[in-house]
Design a protein around this motif. Sequence first.
Motif, PDB file in Angstrom:
ATOM      1  N   GLY A  70     -38.824 -49.182 -38.452  1.00 42.96           N
ATOM      2  CA  GLY A  70     -39.879 -49.239 -39.461  1.00 42.96           C
ATOM      3  C   GLY A  70     -40.501 -47.892 -39.762  1.00 42.96           C
ATOM      4  O   GLY A  70     -40.592 -47.468 -40.920  1.00 42.96           O
ATOM      5  N   LEU A  71     -40.936 -47.166 -38.737  1.00 38.95           N
ATOM      6  CA  LEU A  71     -41.580 -45.876 -38.954  1.00 38.95           C
ATOM      7  C   LEU A  71     -40.584 -44.818 -39.391  1.00 38.95           C
ATOM      8  O   LEU A  71     -40.927 -43.886 -40.127  1.00 38.95           O
ATOM      9  CB  LEU A  71     -42.318 -45.439 -37.683  1.00 38.95           C
ATOM     10  CG  LEU A  71     -43.574 -46.240 -37.337  1.00 38.95           C
ATOM     11  CD1 LEU A  71     -44.192 -45.749 -36.040  1.00 38.95           C
ATOM     12  CD2 LEU A  71     -44.605 -46.154 -38.469  1.00 38.95           C
ATOM     13  N   THR A  72     -39.338 -44.956 -38.929  1.00 40.15           N
ATOM     14  CA  THR A  72     -38.309 -44.006 -39.362  1.00 40.15           C
ATOM     15  C   THR A  72     -38.089 -44.120 -40.865  1.00 40.15           C
ATOM     16  O   THR A  72     -38.042 -43.113 -41.596  1.00 40.15           O
ATOM     17  CB  THR A  72     -36.993 -44.272 -38.620  1.00 40.15           C
ATOM     18  OG1 THR A  72     -37.232 -44.208 -37.210  1.00 40.15           O
ATOM     19  CG2 THR A  72     -35.937 -43.258 -39.009  1.00 40.15           C
ATOM     20  N   ILE A  73     -37.927 -45.367 -41.359  1.00 37.91           N
ATOM     21  CA  ILE A  73     -37.741 -45.590 -42.788  1.00 37.91           C
ATOM     22  C   ILE A  73     -38.956 -45.083 -43.560  1.00 37.91           C
ATOM     23  O   ILE A  73     -38.820 -44.428 -44.594  1.00 37.91           O
ATOM     24  CB  ILE A  73     -37.509 -47.089 -43.062  1.00 37.91           C
ATOM     25  CG1 ILE A  73     -36.198 -47.543 -42.402  1.00 37.91           C
ATOM     26  CG2 ILE A  73     -37.502 -47.388 -44.542  1.00 37.91           C
ATOM     27  CD1 ILE A  73     -35.999 -49.037 -42.429  1.00 37.91           C
ATOM     28  N   THR A  74     -40.162 -45.363 -43.049  1.00 37.43           N
ATOM     29  CA  THR A  74     -41.392 -44.920 -43.710  1.00 37.43           C
ATOM     30  C   THR A  74     -41.424 -43.403 -43.835  1.00 37.43           C
ATOM     31  O   THR A  74     -41.727 -42.852 -44.909  1.00 37.43           O
ATOM     32  CB  THR A  74     -42.612 -45.413 -42.918  1.00 37.43           C
ATOM     33  OG1 THR A  74     -42.625 -46.839 -42.923  1.00 37.43           O
ATOM     34  CG2 THR A  74     -43.912 -44.895 -43.511  1.00 37.43           C
ATOM     35  N   LYS A  75     -41.117 -42.717 -42.759  1.00 34.97           N
ATOM     36  CA  LYS A  75     -41.145 -41.254 -42.778  1.00 34.97           C
ATOM     37  C   LYS A  75     -40.134 -40.695 -43.769  1.00 34.97           C
ATOM     38  O   LYS A  75     -40.440 -39.791 -44.570  1.00 34.97           O
ATOM     39  CB  LYS A  75     -40.869 -40.725 -41.371  1.00 34.97           C
ATOM     40  CG  LYS A  75     -40.812 -39.205 -41.287  1.00 34.97           C
ATOM     41  CD  LYS A  75     -40.429 -38.745 -39.898  1.00 34.97           C
ATOM     42  CE  LYS A  75     -40.323 -37.227 -39.840  1.00 34.97           C
ATOM     43  NZ  LYS A  75     -39.851 -36.750 -38.516  1.00 34.97           N
ATOM     44  N   ARG A  76     -38.892 -41.226 -43.755  1.00 30.81           N
ATOM     45  CA  ARG A  76     -37.835 -40.704 -44.640  1.00 30.81           C
ATOM     46  C   ARG A  76     -38.182 -40.962 -46.104  1.00 30.81           C
ATOM     47  O   ARG A  76     -37.946 -40.111 -46.968  1.00 30.81           O
ATOM     48  CB  ARG A  76     -36.503 -41.354 -44.287  1.00 30.81           C
ATOM     49  CG  ARG A  76     -36.053 -41.097 -42.850  1.00 30.81           C
ATOM     50  CD  ARG A  76     -35.789 -39.616 -42.594  1.00 30.81           C
ATOM     51  NE  ARG A  76     -35.471 -39.370 -41.205  1.00 30.81           N
ATOM     52  CZ  ARG A  76     -34.252 -39.511 -40.678  1.00 30.81           C
ATOM     53  NH1 ARG A  76     -33.257 -39.929 -41.439  1.00 30.81           N
ATOM     54  NH2 ARG A  76     -34.054 -39.237 -39.414  1.00 30.81           N
TER      55      ARG A  76
END
Length: 785
Positions: free
Chosen positions: A607-613
């Motif tokens: 979730g946070l990886t997708i948000t950051k990218r």
Amino acid sequence: MQSKFSSESLDMVIAGINAGIWDWVFATDKQVWSDRFFELLGYHPGEIPTGYEAFTELLVHPDDKQTVADAIREQFENNVPYLVHVRLKTKTNGYRYFECRGNVRFENGKPERMVGSVSDIHDDVMQREQPGRLDGVLQDLTQRKIVEEKLSVIFQYSTDAHLLLDETGIVDCNEAAVKMLRCRNKSELLSIHPARFSPDFQPDGRRSSEKSVEMDRLAYQNGYNRFEWIHRRMDGEEFPVEVTLNPVVISNKKVLLVVWHDITHRKRAEELIRRNEAMLAESQQLTHSGSWEADLVTGQNYWSDEAFRIFGLEPGSTGPDTELFSKMIHPDDLPLYKAHIRDAINHLKPASFDLRIVLTDGSVKFIHAIGKPFTDANGKVTKLYGAIMDIDEQKKTEQELIKAKEQAEMAAVAKSQFLSTMSHEIRTPMNAVIGFTHLLLQQDPKPEQMEYLNILKFSAENLLVLINDILDFSKIEAGKIEFEEVDFNVLSLLENIRSGVLQKANEKGIMLKLKVGNDVNVTVVGDPTRLGQILTNLVSNAVKFTESGKVTIAAKVSQQLDDRVTIDFRVEDTGIGIPSEKLDNIFDSFTQATSDTTRKYGGSGLGLTITKRLLELLNSRIYVDSKPGEGSAFYFSLSFPVSEEHLAEQSNGAPAHHFNLKGMKLLIVEDNNINVLLMKNFMRQWDIQYDLAENGLVALEKVQANDYDLVLMDLQMPEMDGYEATRHIRSLPDEKYQRLPIIALTASAMMDIKDIAFTVGMNDYISKPFSPAELYAKVASYRKK
């Protein structure tokens, strides 16, 4: 010519006292007698020697000498005013009755001089002279003496401090006051101003010097005053007293009788009780445990505050009765509960067991109950007492662990088939959900149905995008994600996100708040699906990792240009928080803060990886502030072009595609004259008929007297506010009052205001200050078809 008498002596003469005056200076042991002193005794001034010894030896009757000596001693030792009735020898008439008075003057705590007077009272005695005339006079004097002695005993031997105060200071006190203030003796106390015995400030923050004046005034005004005060002893120690002030008259002069009752022990006991209660309440809150007592005779229960909170109730003086309490137990666990209670009563042994309770909102909670029987003198069980502990989180954790274990075992078996089947198995039903939602939206649904369908459509589309992103993560890694450029309203997007996650927050018992400014109600050009995905990820995480407290979705405009706007987004929670050493790793793929987090809360770690990218592809960056056990805050900023449609609405004051509102009749309920004037102009511009009401009471009358298509209801008004007025309208018997659209007018941007408005029966709300386009759109949406 300089007077040979002191100013105190002359004061007596000036006051019109028909008496002989004497002044005794202790340093020289010399006495000065006034001419009137000699004349009263029939002597010429200077004919007989002056002084204490000459007075007692030559003038005082032998039987009265001891009386004079005792009175002088009392004046010196206890500051008791010198007042005696004695017989003095005159030059020609033998012995006559005289009244002798005197007072010692102190300087720096030491006696300096004694000033007094002698008055002839013999004629008064002789006028009453009949058989037994002298006995009658002496009897009167004896009775007076007895009363004075009784009062003296009360004054001197009371354990409370007694003081007499006039405008000059302390004029008398008892021995208890000397001991209480730790003075060396009574003379020292009388020589000190009473302000010396108070600190500069009292506990309420007021100056002692100012407050004491007010307390004295109240005593003189009301005839009595009692209050608590902090005093200070001679050694500096402060102590609490209960002060009683009584105005009294002494020698035709009003003075204050002051009584100090030392309440040090009472205050210490009160503080000990308060501290113990606070410690007990604090420990119960920290351990999520409450104490209880059940009276089997009366059926009444007594609960601690934390016991009420565990049951989702407001703390009260007593708990619910046994019958009501039984109804709060989960029906499936009621036989277990009764069996344990019956066993405890019959076998006189403690009971300890888990059970489920049903809260007032219908949710179920696990508790652990411990009970112990209490028997009376006959051995009969009359009471049960014990404790309850909130073990709901523990039970839920156990269930989640079991579920996670099962899921992990299933995932291990299906791992090889997961990616190949995920797309078909999830996309097919999601497409059906989205497709049928669109069909329903095209079939002219009711306004409230429209809202629900839009939320359903929004949530389903975002879920599908999230699934696609997970399955195509390599595309994100390669930076090949494409972004839409469509018009969308930022406030509506935030409201939809909150609505989509609200159910989960409600299940966990946490608040989900939307905190935005009115300037966020702007239509921009961008990709609402990707922004929704980013915010949904953050809000869902915040709700997932928050067990109590609240999650806040905040947005504000940080920069506004003609055709571009920059908005700061922030998601805060009061959850478990993130250790500082893990903050740099949480945005990594398949990574969570700790292994415990994964086991307890689940999730893919993407979730946070997708948000950051996604934010990096939108030329932005995400930031995080967090403390373990206190919560986290994720925030970022995005810049959007302002929609041409929005600019046109702002310029024209109404949407480009507006409806014909002629024929609508509105009631405007508003007490602010400026807002009334503004809306009157809008109504005339849009050809709408309207009535005005300045408060809820007037609105209630007009709604019953007229047929309106819509009511614009301000929330905060005098007499009756908008909430109460809406409740009354909805309770009217005719069905049309249940269908009448009511739109709340509120100056608050908080979402809980909207929630309350809906709860009391309002259909919609609009925040002040509102744009013409906003108001027009709201009113038009409720026009009759």
